[in-house]
Design an enzyme around this catalytic site. Sequence first.
Site, PDB file in Angstrom:
ATOM      1  N   ASN A 172       0.820  -1.209   0.000  1.00  0.00           N
ATOM      2  CA  ASN A 172       0.000   0.000   0.000  1.00  0.00           C
ATOM      3  C   ASN A 172       0.854   1.260   0.000  1.00  0.00           C
ATOM      4  O   ASN A 172       0.363   2.338   0.278  1.00  0.00           O
ATOM      5  CB  ASN A 172      -0.941   0.001   1.210  1.00  0.00           C
ATOM      6  CG  ASN A 172      -2.125  -0.922   0.965  1.00  0.00           C
ATOM      7  OD1 ASN A 172      -2.586  -1.061  -0.161  1.00  0.00           O
ATOM      8  ND2 ASN A 172      -2.602  -1.562   2.013  1.00  0.00           N
TER       9      ASN A 172
ATOM     10  N   HIS B 157     -12.732  12.105  -8.770  1.00  0.00           N
ATOM     11  CA  HIS B 157     -11.497  12.567  -8.130  1.00  0.00           C
ATOM     12  C   HIS B 157     -11.277  14.062  -8.296  1.00  0.00           C
ATOM     13  O   HIS B 157     -10.335  14.613  -7.758  1.00  0.00           O
ATOM     14  CB  HIS B 157     -10.293  11.789  -8.680  1.00  0.00           C
ATOM     15  CG  HIS B 157     -10.413  10.323  -8.378  1.00  0.00           C
ATOM     16  ND1 HIS B 157     -11.063   9.459  -9.223  1.00  0.00           N
ATOM     17  CD2 HIS B 157     -10.015   9.594  -7.315  1.00  0.00           C
ATOM     18  CE1 HIS B 157     -11.038   8.245  -8.686  1.00  0.00           C
ATOM     19  NE2 HIS B 157     -10.409   8.306  -7.529  1.00  0.00           N
TER      20      HIS B 157
END
Length: 759
Positions: free
Chosen positions: A117, A695
């Site tokens: 991640n 976004h």
Amino acid sequence: MNTFHLSGYPRIGAKRELKFAVEAFWKGAKSEAELQETAAEIRRLNWAAQKAAGADLLPVGDFSFYDHVLDLLCTLGAIPKRFGFDPANLSLPEYFQLARGNATQFAMEMTKWFDTNYHYIVPEWHADTEFKVNAKNLIAQIKEAKAQGHDIKPTLVGPVTLLWLGKAKDDNFKRISLLPKLLPAYAQLLRELAAEGVDWIQIDEPILSADADANWIKAVETAYQEFAHTGVRIIIGTYFASVAEHLNLLKALPVHGVHIDCVRAPEQLSVFADAWPQNKVLSVGLIDGRNVWRANLSKVIDTLKPVQEKLGNNLWIAPSCSLLHSPQDLAVEEKLDAEIKNWMAFAAQKLVELGVVKQALAHGKDSVKEAIAASDAAAADRATNKKIHNDAVKARVANLPEGADQRKSPFAERIKAQQAWMNLPVLPTTTIGSFPQTTEIRQARAAFKKGELSAADYDAAMKKEIAYCVEVQEKLELDVPVHGEAERNDMVEYFGEQLAGYCFTQFGWVQSYGSRCVKPPIIFGDVSRPEPMTVYWSAYAQTLTKRPMKGMLTGPVTMFKWSFVRDDIPLSAVAKQIALALNDEVLDLEKAGIKVIQIDEPAIREAMPLKKAQWDEYLAWACEAFRLSSTGAEDSTQIHTHMCYSEFNDILPAIASMDADVITIETSRSDMELLTAFGDFKYPNDIGPGVYDIHSPRVPTAAEVEKLLRKAMEVVPVERLWVNPDCGLKTRGWQETTEQLEVMMDVTKKLRAELSQTK
Ligand code: GLN
Ligand code: ZN
């Protein structure tokens, strides 16, 4: 003695000091000198901890103000020209602008580092990209470490991996064509380090663990031939998967050693141990660099002993990969259950473990009796402790009947049963689940957690948000509304907090990107669901509308992928346990009258193994876990799923095998390329390609949305097509969200009218 080394350590500080310093610098609240001071202090403490644990070669170059890949691009002078910066004199504010964008230039893209991640900055490669070494920052850190009396081993991402991980930004141009320009610069960098007195350097080429094409593997050979006479001794770092297929290449390269990850790929150890030349270093990573569990030291030592007998001191020991991916120090945790804490090791504890292993290899296990006894005791406790092992959960998984993962009827029948009560128009509209997470919502949640807000007041505050959210959707005439997820801090944490088998730390932060850190939940034991988790809020939301309220859950793969997961049972078993816990929730939602339920799986793609050869096996159990989570639902109950953040073109058959009635999926940014793939594949169930990018706060024009939707209608039969945004709306504000959804609804209504004409 066997050398104990490492390639990287957490750089944010045990209490996220770097994050706060960097953010203060961005706001102008801290000077550059103050920021540099914080950074130097973090490095000093990190090196001191490593040295104290017995590390022989300490990493340099693992520290970064934002990202070490970006740092390497700066060192190589290979920053994007579009910013107009002078690479030879890049200032710190300019460095941050590369990562974060400025008034005229968008930020460099970032993406996840392999299957972690951690996000690295993606290099932008052009045919005219030039390289010019400017190693002053790196050299300053080398001098700093030496001044503190340390023996060091700088660590850099290798040239081939660097090229490979970048994006070709020109048409008809191949990244690999930059190799002849990059290698001389990289070699120059190595010579400059040699001139600084650097003896060893670790160059990471994780490309060797991935399925790169033969021409890339050839490039590795070319590169290290070229580095043979730079005056430094090179150890090639690999991790996250086996590199056994490159054994012969690695043996033949004119380098001094290789590091292999024997946590993720234990099977490669014997391959290497049998064939590795005695005059080269083999570094074996048997302490997990990316998880939070204590090692079984006896086992580690017993595994290494025969390798030591073969290779003598050319056996080196290290964590499996950089400790960047691990939280820093377990010792600062004050609230963790003492038993659970005793099963864990963060970066600082992993250093100590390596120190013990080194000692045992040199002087025998007896010399570290106490440490081994403690490790043995923890391992024995973990094997039987009832906090971990729940017989009922194990039995439930073991006794799943044949076909337990199948819905009652095939999709063709289910969709009829669903249409019969849902009465949806053509091109039904919905959203992905979350609505704006306003400051008030966050404050209410935080105050409740701290005990400053009563349960009743918190309940009222959340209900008010939900009511507002439903009202907005009513006005917009969204066909399948959601409650908006106001009560959720995070889509994994929210569920983890309510599931048995999960625990949480206070300071277990790991860097995600730049100053952004995440504190992943920890799955330590068998997972089950003591109480309903979402029924209360979804059922309340349903009382506010006649439309079918969609319940929202996070799927089994995403639930483990964004957590630290126990390492004592296979991932597939963890996924099944989570699936059954979710299944309890699905059936309770259904009972409460929530008959549209979305199970999000945004992480299904990123949890794929690095090696293609392992994909099928992974996808089989991952998709089975998804199906298990909705098993037993009535045909008339409509199961949705949602995916985003990835390319899915190559796993469409697996996605179809999940058998969700409806999938909503991120597509708008790729101009619906993915959708074409769905069309070609003839995806069998309903599908909602995102028609605008969430976004950005920008409100799309009706023409843009219409274009995407018409494109969708060309490849998906209109009776299978849904209309929705790309992803959840929690990062947006209400104003733009409402306007964006209005455009989406207007376009949908226009196309519906058109369709009814042609009928
Ligand atoms: N339901 C989640 C949301 O809307 C899904 C988030 C995601 O896809 N990552 O926020
Ligand atoms: Zn999403």
